[in-house]
Design a protein around this motif. Structure first.
Motif, PDB file in Angstrom:
ATOM      1  N   GLY A  61       0.774  -1.233   0.000  1.00  0.00           N
ATOM      2  CA  GLY A  61       0.000   0.000   0.000  1.00  0.00           C
ATOM      3  C   GLY A  61       0.809   1.287   0.000  1.00  0.00           C
ATOM      4  O   GLY A  61       0.575   2.164  -0.839  1.00  0.00           O
ATOM      5  N   PRO A  62       1.779   1.454   0.931  1.00  0.00           N
ATOM      6  CA  PRO A  62       2.546   2.706   0.950  1.00  0.00           C
ATOM      7  C   PRO A  62       3.346   2.940  -0.338  1.00  0.00           C
ATOM      8  O   PRO A  62       3.446   4.075  -0.804  1.00  0.00           O
ATOM      9  CB  PRO A  62       3.486   2.510   2.152  1.00  0.00           C
ATOM     10  N   VAL A  63       3.885   1.865  -0.896  1.00  0.00           N
ATOM     11  CA  VAL A  63       4.637   2.004  -2.149  1.00  0.00           C
ATOM     12  C   VAL A  63       3.708   2.421  -3.274  1.00  0.00           C
ATOM     13  O   VAL A  63       4.028   3.309  -4.081  1.00  0.00           O
ATOM     14  CB  VAL A  63       5.354   0.686  -2.503  1.00  0.00           C
ATOM     15  N   LEU A  64       2.541   1.795  -3.336  1.00  0.00           N
ATOM     16  CA  LEU A  64       1.592   2.130  -4.390  1.00  0.00           C
ATOM     17  C   LEU A  64       1.127   3.570  -4.259  1.00  0.00           C
ATOM     18  O   LEU A  64       0.973   4.270  -5.265  1.00  0.00           O
ATOM     19  CB  LEU A  64       0.387   1.196  -4.349  1.00  0.00           C
ATOM     20  N   ALA A  65       0.891   4.040  -3.039  1.00  0.00           N
ATOM     21  CA  ALA A  65       0.466   5.433  -2.845  1.00  0.00           C
ATOM     22  C   ALA A  65       1.490   6.397  -3.436  1.00  0.00           C
ATOM     23  O   ALA A  65       1.130   7.380  -4.103  1.00  0.00           O
ATOM     24  CB  ALA A  65       0.251   5.715  -1.368  1.00  0.00           C
ATOM     25  N   GLY A  70       3.343   9.741  -8.053  1.00  0.00           N
ATOM     26  CA  GLY A  70       4.304   9.941  -9.135  1.00  0.00           C
ATOM     27  C   GLY A  70       3.632   9.931 -10.496  1.00  0.00           C
ATOM     28  O   GLY A  70       3.964  10.744 -11.377  1.00  0.00           O
ATOM     29  N   SER A  71       2.672   9.026 -10.687  1.00  0.00           N
ATOM     30  CA  SER A  71       1.984   8.947 -11.983  1.00  0.00           C
ATOM     31  C   SER A  71       1.127  10.188 -12.219  1.00  0.00           C
ATOM     32  O   SER A  71       1.031  10.674 -13.354  1.00  0.00           O
ATOM     33  CB  SER A  71       1.131   7.679 -12.045  1.00  0.00           C
ATOM     34  N   VAL A  72       0.514  10.701 -11.167  1.00  0.00           N
ATOM     35  CA  VAL A  72      -0.289  11.920 -11.308  1.00  0.00           C
ATOM     36  C   VAL A  72       0.572  13.063 -11.830  1.00  0.00           C
ATOM     37  O   VAL A  72       0.211  13.760 -12.791  1.00  0.00           O
ATOM     38  CB  VAL A  72      -0.943  12.305  -9.962  1.00  0.00           C
ATOM     39  N   TYR A  73       1.731  13.256 -11.204  1.00  0.00           N
ATOM     40  CA  TYR A  73       2.571  14.377 -11.614  1.00  0.00           C
ATOM     41  C   TYR A  73       3.337  14.080 -12.900  1.00  0.00           C
ATOM     42  O   TYR A  73       3.735  15.010 -13.614  1.00  0.00           O
ATOM     43  CB  TYR A  73       3.510  14.780 -10.470  1.00  0.00           C
ATOM     44  N   TYR A  74       3.507  12.805 -13.225  1.00  0.00           N
ATOM     45  CA  TYR A  74       4.104  12.453 -14.508  1.00  0.00           C
ATOM     46  C   TYR A  74       3.175  12.868 -15.652  1.00  0.00           C
ATOM     47  O   TYR A  74       3.618  13.401 -16.670  1.00  0.00           O
ATOM     48  CB  TYR A  74       4.377  10.953 -14.580  1.00  0.00           C
ATOM     49  N   PHE A  75       1.887  12.636 -15.476  1.00  0.00           N
ATOM     50  CA  PHE A  75       0.923  12.950 -16.531  1.00  0.00           C
ATOM     51  C   PHE A  75       0.439  14.401 -16.497  1.00  0.00           C
ATOM     52  O   PHE A  75       0.042  14.933 -17.535  1.00  0.00           O
ATOM     53  CB  PHE A  75      -0.294  12.021 -16.449  1.00  0.00           C
ATOM     54  N   THR A  76       0.447  15.026 -15.319  1.00  0.00           N
ATOM     55  CA  THR A  76      -0.108  16.382 -15.217  1.00  0.00           C
ATOM     56  C   THR A  76       0.945  17.465 -15.050  1.00  0.00           C
ATOM     57  O   THR A  76       0.636  18.647 -15.198  1.00  0.00           O
ATOM     58  CB  THR A  76      -1.109  16.487 -14.056  1.00  0.00           C
ATOM     59  N   GLY A  77       2.178  17.082 -14.721  1.00  0.00           N
ATOM     60  CA  GLY A  77       3.225  18.078 -14.527  1.00  0.00           C
ATOM     61  C   GLY A  77       3.140  18.744 -13.161  1.00  0.00           C
ATOM     62  O   GLY A  77       2.281  18.410 -12.329  1.00  0.00           O
ATOM     63  N   PHE A  78       4.019  19.717 -12.953  1.00  0.00           N
ATOM     64  CA  PHE A  78       4.116  20.376 -11.645  1.00  0.00           C
ATOM     65  C   PHE A  78       3.638  21.823 -11.671  1.00  0.00           C
ATOM     66  O   PHE A  78       3.815  22.548 -10.689  1.00  0.00           O
ATOM     67  CB  PHE A  78       5.563  20.328 -11.142  1.00  0.00           C
ATOM     68  N   ASN A  79       3.032  22.253 -12.781  1.00  0.00           N
ATOM     69  CA  ASN A  79       2.599  23.646 -12.867  1.00  0.00           C
ATOM     70  C   ASN A  79       1.583  24.003 -11.796  1.00  0.00           C
ATOM     71  O   ASN A  79       1.642  25.081 -11.196  1.00  0.00           O
ATOM     72  CB  ASN A  79       2.007  23.933 -14.256  1.00  0.00           C
ATOM     73  N   HIS A  80       0.635  23.098 -11.562  1.00  0.00           N
ATOM     74  CA  HIS A  80      -0.395  23.390 -10.571  1.00  0.00           C
ATOM     75  C   HIS A  80       0.173  23.352  -9.158  1.00  0.00           C
ATOM     76  O   HIS A  80      -0.236  24.142  -8.303  1.00  0.00           O
ATOM     77  CB  HIS A  80      -1.550  22.395 -10.709  1.00  0.00           C
ATOM     78  N   LEU A  81       1.115  22.458  -8.919  1.00  0.00           N
ATOM     79  CA  LEU A  81       1.770  22.416  -7.611  1.00  0.00           C
ATOM     80  C   LEU A  81       2.596  23.683  -7.395  1.00  0.00           C
ATOM     81  O   LEU A  81       2.704  24.179  -6.269  1.00  0.00           O
ATOM     82  CB  LEU A  81       2.650  21.167  -7.503  1.00  0.00           C
ATOM     83  N   SER A 127      -4.462  10.748   1.965  1.00  0.00           N
ATOM     84  CA  SER A 127      -5.811  10.437   1.471  1.00  0.00           C
ATOM     85  C   SER A 127      -5.813   9.156   0.640  1.00  0.00           C
ATOM     86  O   SER A 127      -6.758   8.362   0.727  1.00  0.00           O
ATOM     87  CB  SER A 127      -6.354  11.610   0.659  1.00  0.00           C
ATOM     88  N   ILE A 128      -4.767   8.939  -0.143  1.00  0.00           N
ATOM     89  CA  ILE A 128      -4.667   7.683  -0.906  1.00  0.00           C
ATOM     90  C   ILE A 128      -4.565   6.501   0.052  1.00  0.00           C
ATOM     91  O   ILE A 128      -5.253   5.483  -0.112  1.00  0.00           O
ATOM     92  CB  ILE A 128      -3.451   7.702  -1.856  1.00  0.00           C
ATOM     93  N   ARG A 129      -3.717   6.638   1.065  1.00  0.00           N
ATOM     94  CA  ARG A 129      -3.556   5.550   2.031  1.00  0.00           C
ATOM     95  C   ARG A 129      -4.853   5.297   2.795  1.00  0.00           C
ATOM     96  O   ARG A 129      -5.192   4.139   3.098  1.00  0.00           O
ATOM     97  CB  ARG A 129      -2.434   5.897   3.024  1.00  0.00           C
ATOM     98  N   SER A 130      -5.598   6.344   3.100  1.00  0.00           N
ATOM     99  CA  SER A 130      -6.857   6.177   3.823  1.00  0.00           C
ATOM    100  C   SER A 130      -7.870   5.420   2.981  1.00  0.00           C
ATOM    101  O   SER A 130      -8.602   4.560   3.499  1.00  0.00           O
ATOM    102  CB  SER A 130      -7.416   7.549   4.224  1.00  0.00           C
ATOM    103  N   VAL A 131      -7.942   5.723   1.694  1.00  0.00           N
ATOM    104  CA  VAL A 131      -8.845   4.985   0.809  1.00  0.00           C
ATOM    105  C   VAL A 131      -8.447   3.513   0.773  1.00  0.00           C
ATOM    106  O   VAL A 131      -9.301   2.611   0.838  1.00  0.00           O
ATOM    107  CB  VAL A 131      -8.840   5.585  -0.616  1.00  0.00           C
ATOM    108  N   GLN A 132      -7.146   3.243   0.710  1.00  0.00           N
ATOM    109  CA  GLN A 132      -6.677   1.849   0.701  1.00  0.00           C
ATOM    110  C   GLN A 132      -7.046   1.137   1.994  1.00  0.00           C
ATOM    111  O   GLN A 132      -7.577   0.016   1.977  1.00  0.00           O
ATOM    112  CB  GLN A 132      -5.153   1.820   0.520  1.00  0.00           C
ATOM    113  N   GLU A 133      -6.760   1.766   3.121  1.00  0.00           N
ATOM    114  CA  GLU A 133      -6.958   1.111   4.415  1.00  0.00           C
ATOM    115  C   GLU A 133      -8.437   0.924   4.737  1.00  0.00           C
ATOM    116  O   GLU A 133      -8.841  -0.138   5.242  1.00  0.00           O
ATOM    117  CB  GLU A 133      -6.269   1.929   5.513  1.00  0.00           C
TER     118      GLU A 133
END
Length: 278
Positions: A61-65, A70-81, A127-133
């Motif tokens: 779980g923690p690795v997947l989170a 990483g995949s979110v920012y790979y596809f969307t970039g860091f402009n919004h961050l 939040s990702i970890r909470s959804v998993q757990e």
């Protein structure tokens, strides 16, 4: 190229790192048809959701989170961050709106920006970890489907949050030496009532598909979070700019995931909510 296809293509050039190319003509068409924001979010959500679905069967779980982030920012970039960190610097600045806007637009990164950015990233991971757990008990072997649907809804909600804050926001006064509107002002001008309504309906329909009516709750919560952010932007800066719109994307995504986790926890405690998986 057909104006709708150009706007659709430019949506990926503007909102993602997918190398489709972008031009000012394409941006102009996108702003006229800004309801494509949640459409782009849906396709990005399918990609990120697929990674979450496959990864849930392979990684702890923690690795997947972390991989999902990483995949979110790979596809969307860091402009919004980057917008998040700029807003943090502006929020932390003391004094008049002019001083706060100066801090917001300063290219250096301050303590407020670092802190705000870290909080958003920690909330995203948590939040990702909470959804998993919470989901492992409720869904068991169907957890990969839950993760797919959750990330899909989160990305649609993120893009609709941008459309929402732009639809209800007013831009900063343009500097006297700036003849043309910036991207933030163009986004706000493009977010007409008609475009907002079209995007909202599309987002609601596709968020309904994975979980039924339960899927609408995180979507609505993300939109509300963008209005709260708009209120804070008015309070500090007297208006809205592109950094605020980008921040709405990041906060909207996290808000959607948090609400999914909360609903999961409540459904486990009460047994009163029935989920429809795809």
């Amino acid at each position: 190229m057909n104006s709708y296809l150009l706007a659709f293509k430019s949506g990926f050039g503007f909102l993602s790192t997918i190398p489709v190319g972008i031009s000012m003509e394409g941006i102009d068409e996108l702003m006229k048809k800004i309801y494509f924001y949640p459409v782009v979010g849906a396709i990005l959500g399918l990609l990120i959701g697929a990674i979450a679905y496959i990864g849930q069967s392979i990684f702890p779980g923690p690795v997947l989170a972390a991989l999902i982030m990483g995949s979110v920012y790979y596809f969307t970039g860091f402009n919004h961050l980057d917008g998040v960190t700029d807003m943090g610097d502006g929020f932390m600045a003391h004094g008049s709106c002019e001083k706060k806007i100066k801090a917001l637009k300063d290219t250096t990164l301050g303590t407020g920006g670092v802190a705000f950015g870290m909080l958003v990233l920690l909330a995203f991971y948590g939040s990702i970890r909470s959804v998993q757990e919470e989901g492992i008990t409720a869904f068991g072997s169907n957890l990969p489907l839950l993760m797919f649907g959750s990330m899909f809804i989160a990305e649609v909600s993120a893009k609709q949050s941008m459309l929402t804050i732009a639809a209800f926001g007013k831009p900063f006064p343009r500097p006297e030496n700036q003849a043309y509107p910036g991207l933030g002002e163009m986004t706000i001008n493009g977010a007409t009532r008609k475009n907002f309504l079209i995007g909202s309906i599309f987002g609601a329909v596709v968020c309904f598909l994975p979980f039924g009516f339960i899927g609408l709750l995180p979507y609505l919560a993300a939109c509300i979070s963008s209005l709260v952010l708009l209120n804070r932007s008015y309070s500090h800066f007297g208006g809205l700019n592109g950094d605020g719109i980008g921040t709405a994307n990041e906060i909207g995504r996290v808000t959607a995931l948090i609400i999914i986790a909360v609903i999961l926890k409540l459904s486990l405690n009460t047994g009163g909510l029935e989920w429809t998986l795809l």
